[in-house]
Design a protein around this motif. Structure first.
Motif, PDB file in Angstrom:
ATOM      1  N   SER A  26       0.799  -1.230   0.000  1.00  0.00           N
ATOM      2  CA  SER A  26       0.000   0.000   0.000  1.00  0.00           C
ATOM      3  C   SER A  26       0.823   1.267   0.000  1.00  0.00           C
ATOM      4  N   ASN A  27       2.166   1.116   0.044  1.00  0.00           N
ATOM      5  CA  ASN A  27       2.986   2.316   0.109  1.00  0.00           C
ATOM      6  C   ASN A  27       4.173   2.240  -0.849  1.00  0.00           C
ATOM      7  N   ILE A  28       5.239   1.588  -0.432  1.00  0.00           N
ATOM      8  CA  ILE A  28       6.483   1.648  -1.200  1.00  0.00           C
ATOM      9  C   ILE A  28       6.320   1.079  -2.612  1.00  0.00           C
ATOM     10  N   CYS A  29       5.563  -0.008  -2.763  1.00  0.00           N
ATOM     11  CA  CYS A  29       5.388  -0.635  -4.084  1.00  0.00           C
ATOM     12  C   CYS A  29       4.116  -0.178  -4.781  1.00  0.00           C
ATOM     13  N   SER A  30       3.471   0.837  -4.259  1.00  0.00           N
ATOM     14  CA  SER A  30       2.212   1.313  -4.832  1.00  0.00           C
ATOM     15  C   SER A  30       2.401   2.706  -5.422  1.00  0.00           C
ATOM     16  N   LEU A  31       1.862   2.923  -6.624  1.00  0.00           N
ATOM     17  CA  LEU A  31       1.916   4.250  -7.240  1.00  0.00           C
ATOM     18  C   LEU A  31       0.889   5.149  -6.571  1.00  0.00           C
ATOM     19  N   ARG A  32       1.363   6.232  -5.979  1.00  0.00           N
ATOM     20  CA  ARG A  32       0.495   7.153  -5.259  1.00  0.00           C
ATOM     21  C   ARG A  32       0.603   8.534  -5.872  1.00  0.00           C
ATOM     22  N   GLY A  33      -0.500   9.269  -5.815  1.00  0.00           N
ATOM     23  CA  GLY A  33      -0.554  10.572  -6.441  1.00  0.00           C
ATOM     24  C   GLY A  33       0.482  11.544  -5.916  1.00  0.00           C
ATOM     25  N   GLU A  34       1.214  12.182  -6.850  1.00  0.00           N
ATOM     26  CA  GLU A  34       2.199  13.218  -6.533  1.00  0.00           C
ATOM     27  C   GLU A  34       3.354  12.708  -5.665  1.00  0.00           C
ATOM     28  N   GLU A  35       3.614  11.388  -5.680  1.00  0.00           N
ATOM     29  CA  GLU A  35       4.748  10.832  -4.943  1.00  0.00           C
ATOM     30  C   GLU A  35       5.627  10.033  -5.900  1.00  0.00           C
ATOM     31  N   GLU A  36       6.932  10.184  -5.749  1.00  0.00           N
ATOM     32  CA  GLU A  36       7.860   9.487  -6.636  1.00  0.00           C
ATOM     33  C   GLU A  36       8.052   8.040  -6.189  1.00  0.00           C
ATOM     34  N   ARG A  37       8.112   7.145  -7.185  1.00  0.00           N
ATOM     35  CA  ARG A  37       8.325   5.732  -6.925  1.00  0.00           C
ATOM     36  C   ARG A  37       9.319   5.174  -7.933  1.00  0.00           C
ATOM     37  N   PHE A  38      10.275   4.387  -7.462  1.00  0.00           N
ATOM     38  CA  PHE A  38      11.201   3.713  -8.361  1.00  0.00           C
ATOM     39  C   PHE A  38      10.471   2.561  -9.055  1.00  0.00           C
ATOM     40  N   ALA A  39      10.780   2.369 -10.324  1.00  0.00           N
ATOM     41  CA  ALA A  39      10.089   1.325 -11.086  1.00  0.00           C
ATOM     42  C   ALA A  39      10.971   0.836 -12.224  1.00  0.00           C
ATOM     43  N   VAL A  40      10.560  -0.249 -12.829  1.00  0.00           N
ATOM     44  CA  VAL A  40      11.097  -0.684 -14.118  1.00  0.00           C
ATOM     45  C   VAL A  40       9.933  -0.597 -15.093  1.00  0.00           C
ATOM     46  N   SER A  41      10.051   0.260 -16.085  1.00  0.00           N
ATOM     47  CA  SER A  41       8.926   0.593 -16.953  1.00  0.00           C
ATOM     48  C   SER A  41       9.011  -0.076 -18.317  1.00  0.00           C
ATOM     49  N   THR A  42       7.839  -0.410 -18.829  1.00  0.00           N
ATOM     50  CA  THR A  42       7.676  -0.835 -20.217  1.00  0.00           C
ATOM     51  C   THR A  42       6.906   0.273 -20.921  1.00  0.00           C
ATOM     52  N   VAL A  43       7.525   0.891 -21.906  1.00  0.00           N
ATOM     53  CA  VAL A  43       6.913   2.040 -22.584  1.00  0.00           C
ATOM     54  C   VAL A  43       6.729   1.706 -24.062  1.00  0.00           C
ATOM     55  N   TRP A  44       5.492   1.841 -24.538  1.00  0.00           N
ATOM     56  CA  TRP A  44       5.179   1.539 -25.928  1.00  0.00           C
ATOM     57  C   TRP A  44       4.924   2.808 -26.734  1.00  0.00           C
ATOM     58  N   GLU A  45       5.272   2.748 -28.010  1.00  0.00           N
ATOM     59  CA  GLU A  45       4.743   3.686 -28.989  1.00  0.00           C
ATOM     60  C   GLU A  45       3.703   2.910 -29.779  1.00  0.00           C
ATOM     61  N   MET A  46       2.464   3.425 -29.819  1.00  0.00           N
ATOM     62  CA  MET A  46       1.366   2.665 -30.405  1.00  0.00           C
ATOM     63  C   MET A  46       0.661   3.452 -31.493  1.00  0.00           C
ATOM     64  N   ASN A  47       0.144   2.727 -32.459  1.00  0.00           N
ATOM     65  CA  ASN A  47      -0.686   3.323 -33.495  1.00  0.00           C
ATOM     66  C   ASN A  47      -2.064   3.589 -32.888  1.00  0.00           C
ATOM     67  N   PRO A  48      -2.505   4.849 -32.802  1.00  0.00           N
ATOM     68  CA  PRO A  48      -3.776   5.143 -32.132  1.00  0.00           C
ATOM     69  C   PRO A  48      -4.998   4.579 -32.854  1.00  0.00           C
ATOM     70  N   ASP A  49      -4.865   4.284 -34.145  1.00  0.00           N
ATOM     71  CA  ASP A  49      -6.005   3.773 -34.912  1.00  0.00           C
ATOM     72  C   ASP A  49      -6.180   2.266 -34.773  1.00  0.00           C
ATOM     73  N   THR A  50      -5.063   1.544 -34.642  1.00  0.00           N
ATOM     74  CA  THR A  50      -5.122   0.080 -34.622  1.00  0.00           C
ATOM     75  C   THR A  50      -4.664  -0.527 -33.297  1.00  0.00           C
ATOM     76  N   ALA A  51      -4.076   0.269 -32.419  1.00  0.00           N
ATOM     77  CA  ALA A  51      -3.512  -0.204 -31.147  1.00  0.00           C
ATOM     78  C   ALA A  51      -2.357  -1.177 -31.360  1.00  0.00           C
ATOM     79  N   GLU A  52      -1.730  -1.119 -32.527  1.00  0.00           N
ATOM     80  CA  GLU A  52      -0.551  -1.937 -32.787  1.00  0.00           C
ATOM     81  C   GLU A  52       0.662  -1.280 -32.136  1.00  0.00           C
ATOM     82  N   VAL A  53       1.517  -2.105 -31.542  1.00  0.00           N
ATOM     83  CA  VAL A  53       2.737  -1.585 -30.910  1.00  0.00           C
ATOM     84  C   VAL A  53       3.770  -1.302 -31.998  1.00  0.00           C
TER      85      VAL A  53
END
Length: 210
Positions: A26-53
């Protein structure tokens, strides 16, 4: 140690027992509003019309969420046509992509295993359940689900491509006849439930992975 012993979160009528201690879940591993959290992120660029990555990146990150919302709060923002804030517009874009992702999954033959979620109303003094109500299914539930699934699939594909020596190969399949299945069912039925299994079971043949 607690997570190893529990292995999953347990949901009771009026509370839940988290797999990991609340300070983490509920705290350290949880994303909370306006608080910084360390993470490993997966970020996609997607086609907005087809949702293809179009492309994907993986990296360590620091996330600072703009807001922490309940599913109902996010749904209210999406449905409120007067709300044209940048946060709400982002939610609508994610919701549109999630619907396209879900349609593609179903078109590929994905199973829908979800069942209605219920909430128990408790008596204030005895804490006994006195009523039950079915929670309303909202688009925001599916929104989170689809992007969690996409993250899992994307990471799994990355691991699959990066570590070829650890690939999982299909198991050799063997055929189990209905006669064997029938005998197993009959023995189980007699020992536990004391009822007979019809002979018609023997007409079935099943393919079971060894």
């Amino acid at each position: 140690m607690q997570a190893a012993k529990r292995s999953t979160t347990v949901y009771l009528t009026n509370r839940r027992i988290d797999m990991v201690p609340p300070v983490l879940s509920s705290n350290i591993c949880s994303l909370r509003g306006e608080e910084e959290r360390f993470a490993v992120s997966t970020v996609w660029e997607m086609n907005p019309d087809t949702a293809e990555v179009v492309s994907v990146e993986f990296f360590k990150s620091v996330i600072k969420s703009k807001s922490a919302m309940m599913y109902s709060d996010a749904q209210q923002r999406i449905d409120d046509t007067k709300d044209q804030t940048s946060l709400t517009k982002s939610l609508r874009q994610l919701n549109a992509l999630a619907k396209k992702l879900k349609k593609k999954r179903l078109d590929r033959g994905a199973l829908m295993l979800a069942s209605p979620e219920v909430r128990f109303n408790m008596e204030s003094e005895t804490h006994d359940p006195v009523d039950v109500e079915v929670k309303q299914a909202m688009d925001t539930h599916s929104l989170v689900e689809e992007f969690m699934l996409l993250a899992n699939v994307t990471v799994a594909q990355k691991i699959f491509d990066s570590f070829p020596a650890c690939k999982c190969w299909p198991c050799q399949r063997t055929r189990v006849t209905g006669d064997k299945l029938s005998r197993l069912l009959r023995r189980q039925a007699c020992s536990e439930n004391s009822f007979a299994v019809p002979n018609s079971v023997s007409r079935f043949r099943l393919d079971i992975a060894s």
